[in-house]
Design a protein around this motif. Structure first.
Motif, PDB file in Angstrom:
ATOM      1  N   ASP A  20       1.038  -1.391   0.168  1.00  0.00           N
ATOM      2  CA  ASP A  20      -0.096  -0.049  -0.086  1.00  0.00           C
ATOM      3  C   ASP A  20       0.839   1.147  -0.105  1.00  0.00           C
ATOM      4  N   ALA A  21       1.367   1.627  -1.150  1.00  0.00           N
ATOM      5  CA  ALA A  21       2.122   2.924  -1.342  1.00  0.00           C
ATOM      6  C   ALA A  21       1.628   4.103  -0.848  1.00  0.00           C
ATOM      7  N   ASP A  22       0.224   4.040  -0.984  1.00  0.00           N
ATOM      8  CA  ASP A  22      -0.359   5.540  -0.513  1.00  0.00           C
ATOM      9  C   ASP A  22      -0.370   5.556   1.241  1.00  0.00           C
ATOM     10  N   ALA A  23      -0.585   4.422   1.661  1.00  0.00           N
ATOM     11  CA  ALA A  23      -0.270   4.311   3.262  1.00  0.00           C
ATOM     12  C   ALA A  23       0.921   4.724   3.731  1.00  0.00           C
ATOM     13  N   MET A  24       1.876   4.219   3.099  1.00  0.00           N
ATOM     14  CA  MET A  24       3.556   4.605   3.308  1.00  0.00           C
ATOM     15  C   MET A  24       3.487   6.152   2.986  1.00  0.00           C
ATOM     16  N   LEU A  25       3.121   6.614   1.955  1.00  0.00           N
ATOM     17  CA  LEU A  25       3.423   8.002   1.785  1.00  0.00           C
ATOM     18  C   LEU A  25       2.708   8.843   3.079  1.00  0.00           C
ATOM     19  N   ALA A  26       1.496   8.312   3.556  1.00  0.00           N
ATOM     20  CA  ALA A  26       0.989   9.130   4.649  1.00  0.00           C
ATOM     21  C   ALA A  26       1.641   9.280   5.747  1.00  0.00           C
ATOM     22  N   CYS A  27       2.857   8.277   6.003  1.00  0.00           N
ATOM     23  CA  CYS A  27       3.602   8.383   7.265  1.00  0.00           C
ATOM     24  C   CYS A  27       4.899   9.314   6.831  1.00  0.00           C
ATOM     25  N   LEU A  28       4.947   9.856   5.685  1.00  0.00           N
ATOM     26  CA  LEU A  28       6.072  10.634   5.280  1.00  0.00           C
ATOM     27  C   LEU A  28       5.703  12.124   5.168  1.00  0.00           C
ATOM     28  N   ALA A  29       6.930  13.015   5.659  1.00  0.00           N
ATOM     29  CA  ALA A  29       6.928  14.266   5.291  1.00  0.00           C
ATOM     30  C   ALA A  29       6.931  14.674   3.842  1.00  0.00           C
ATOM     31  N   ASP A  30       6.165  15.754   3.640  1.00  0.00           N
ATOM     32  CA  ASP A  30       6.124  16.151   2.215  1.00  0.00           C
ATOM     33  C   ASP A  30       7.749  16.336   1.390  1.00  0.00           C
ATOM     34  N   ASP A  31       8.666  16.749   2.379  1.00  0.00           N
ATOM     35  CA  ASP A  31      10.181  16.788   1.949  1.00  0.00           C
ATOM     36  C   ASP A  31      11.060  15.677   2.394  1.00  0.00           C
ATOM     37  N   VAL A  32      10.363  14.675   2.296  1.00  0.00           N
ATOM     38  CA  VAL A  32      11.301  13.355   3.199  1.00  0.00           C
ATOM     39  C   VAL A  32      12.635  13.094   2.033  1.00  0.00           C
ATOM     40  N   ALA A  33      13.634  12.794   2.784  1.00  0.00           N
ATOM     41  CA  ALA A  33      14.920  12.565   2.100  1.00  0.00           C
ATOM     42  C   ALA A  33      15.029  11.127   2.252  1.00  0.00           C
ATOM     43  N   HIS A  34      14.867  10.440   0.967  1.00  0.00           N
ATOM     44  CA  HIS A  34      15.073   8.938   0.872  1.00  0.00           C
ATOM     45  C   HIS A  34      16.407   8.522   0.427  1.00  0.00           C
ATOM     46  N   ALA A  53       6.711   2.842  -7.294  1.00  0.00           N
ATOM     47  CA  ALA A  53       5.939   2.163  -8.379  1.00  0.00           C
ATOM     48  C   ALA A  53       7.075   1.470  -9.114  1.00  0.00           C
ATOM     49  N   HIS A  54       8.346   1.584  -9.074  1.00  0.00           N
ATOM     50  CA  HIS A  54       9.399   1.142  -9.890  1.00  0.00           C
ATOM     51  C   HIS A  54       9.420  -0.319  -8.847  1.00  0.00           C
ATOM     52  N   MET A  55       9.642  -0.240  -7.790  1.00  0.00           N
ATOM     53  CA  MET A  55       9.943  -1.365  -6.992  1.00  0.00           C
ATOM     54  C   MET A  55       8.671  -2.501  -7.126  1.00  0.00           C
ATOM     55  N   GLY A  56       7.410  -2.005  -7.029  1.00  0.00           N
ATOM     56  CA  GLY A  56       6.373  -2.730  -7.041  1.00  0.00           C
ATOM     57  C   GLY A  56       6.380  -3.507  -8.473  1.00  0.00           C
ATOM     58  N   ARG A  57       6.927  -2.963  -9.559  1.00  0.00           N
ATOM     59  CA  ARG A  57       6.781  -3.757 -10.770  1.00  0.00           C
ATOM     60  C   ARG A  57       8.104  -4.800 -10.644  1.00  0.00           C
ATOM     61  N   CYS A  58       9.206  -4.517 -10.238  1.00  0.00           N
ATOM     62  CA  CYS A  58      10.418  -5.153 -10.129  1.00  0.00           C
ATOM     63  C   CYS A  58      10.338  -6.387  -9.109  1.00  0.00           C
ATOM     64  N   TYR A  59       9.710  -6.157  -8.176  1.00  0.00           N
ATOM     65  CA  TYR A  59       9.974  -6.948  -6.843  1.00  0.00           C
ATOM     66  C   TYR A  59       8.698  -6.960  -6.195  1.00  0.00           C
ATOM     67  N   LYS A  60       8.549  -8.270  -5.563  1.00  0.00           N
ATOM     68  CA  LYS A  60       7.487  -8.609  -4.554  1.00  0.00           C
ATOM     69  C   LYS A  60       8.070  -8.935  -3.442  1.00  0.00           C
ATOM     70  N   GLU A  61       8.196  -8.107  -2.110  1.00  0.00           N
ATOM     71  CA  GLU A  61       8.974  -8.351  -0.850  1.00  0.00           C
ATOM     72  C   GLU A  61       7.974  -8.154   0.399  1.00  0.00           C
ATOM     73  N   GLU A  62       8.258  -8.889   1.161  1.00  0.00           N
ATOM     74  CA  GLU A  62       7.838  -9.060   2.545  1.00  0.00           C
ATOM     75  C   GLU A  62       8.839  -9.061   3.550  1.00  0.00           C
ATOM     76  N   LEU A  63       8.628  -7.932   4.426  1.00  0.00           N
ATOM     77  CA  LEU A  63       9.755  -8.008   5.639  1.00  0.00           C
ATOM     78  C   LEU A  63       9.171  -8.653   6.727  1.00  0.00           C
ATOM     79  N   THR A  64      10.040  -9.461   7.269  1.00  0.00           N
ATOM     80  CA  THR A  64       9.841 -10.137   8.580  1.00  0.00           C
ATOM     81  C   THR A  64      10.909 -10.118   9.638  1.00  0.00           C
ATOM     82  N   ASP A  65      10.749 -10.626  10.712  1.00  0.00           N
ATOM     83  CA  ASP A  65      11.781 -10.720  11.900  1.00  0.00           C
ATOM     84  C   ASP A  65      11.885  -9.075  12.220  1.00  0.00           C
ATOM     85  N   MET A  66      11.015  -8.298  12.260  1.00  0.00           N
ATOM     86  CA  MET A  66      11.041  -6.791  12.517  1.00  0.00           C
ATOM     87  C   MET A  66      11.519  -6.247  13.832  1.00  0.00           C
TER      88      MET A  66
END
Length: 135
Positions: A20-34, A53-66
């Motif tokens: 959910d890229a939109d939910a990720m973006l909601a966590c970020l400041a407008d001027d986020v430095a990535h 968007a690029h990452m979503g086309r090229c990769y499917k990832e799940e993060l575990t052991d967080m």
């Protein structure tokens, strides 16, 4: 403050795992430095959205052991996790994709302000990833 920072980082990673890229973006400041591992600095939400968007086309990832850490002020945080992924589409300058799977340790560092993430720095071992998808 520490719990607020942890909650923000947890929401960010929950959104990542949900794709959910939109939910990720909601966590970020407008001027986020990535700061991307082995990549260029991207400034602002628009550049971050393009990256997602690029990452979503090229990769499917799940993060575990967080594991999420935050300082007492709630302005700095870090997370350690395992990336479990599938390489979906060839990414420019990288080995060809044909559905290879990979698993590698990674980490991210964050600065927070005003309840939002203002800086993200992500690290993983690119040589390890390359070896896994090249087998």
């Amino acid at each position: 403050m520490t719990q607020n920072a942890r909650d923000t980082i947890q929401r960010y990673f929950d959104a990542f795992n949900a794709g959910d890229a939109d939910a990720m973006l909601a966590c970020l400041a407008d001027d986020v430095a990535h700061h991307v591992n082995e990549g260029q600095l991207r400034n602002g939400k628009e550049k971050f959205a393009e990256f997602c968007a690029h990452m979503g086309r090229c990769y499917k990832e799940e993060l575990t052991d967080m594991v999420i850490f935050a300082d007492d002020s709630g302005t700095r945080a870090a997370a350690e996790y395992t990336v479990n992924g599938t390489y979906l589409q060839t990414d420019e300058g990288l080995p060809g994709a044909n559905g290879q799977t990979y698993r590698l340790p990674a980490g991210s560092f964050f600065t927070l302000g005003g309840g939002r993430i203002t800086r993200i720095v992500t690290y993983y071992n690119l040589a390890d990833w390359m070896a896994q998808v090249s087998e």
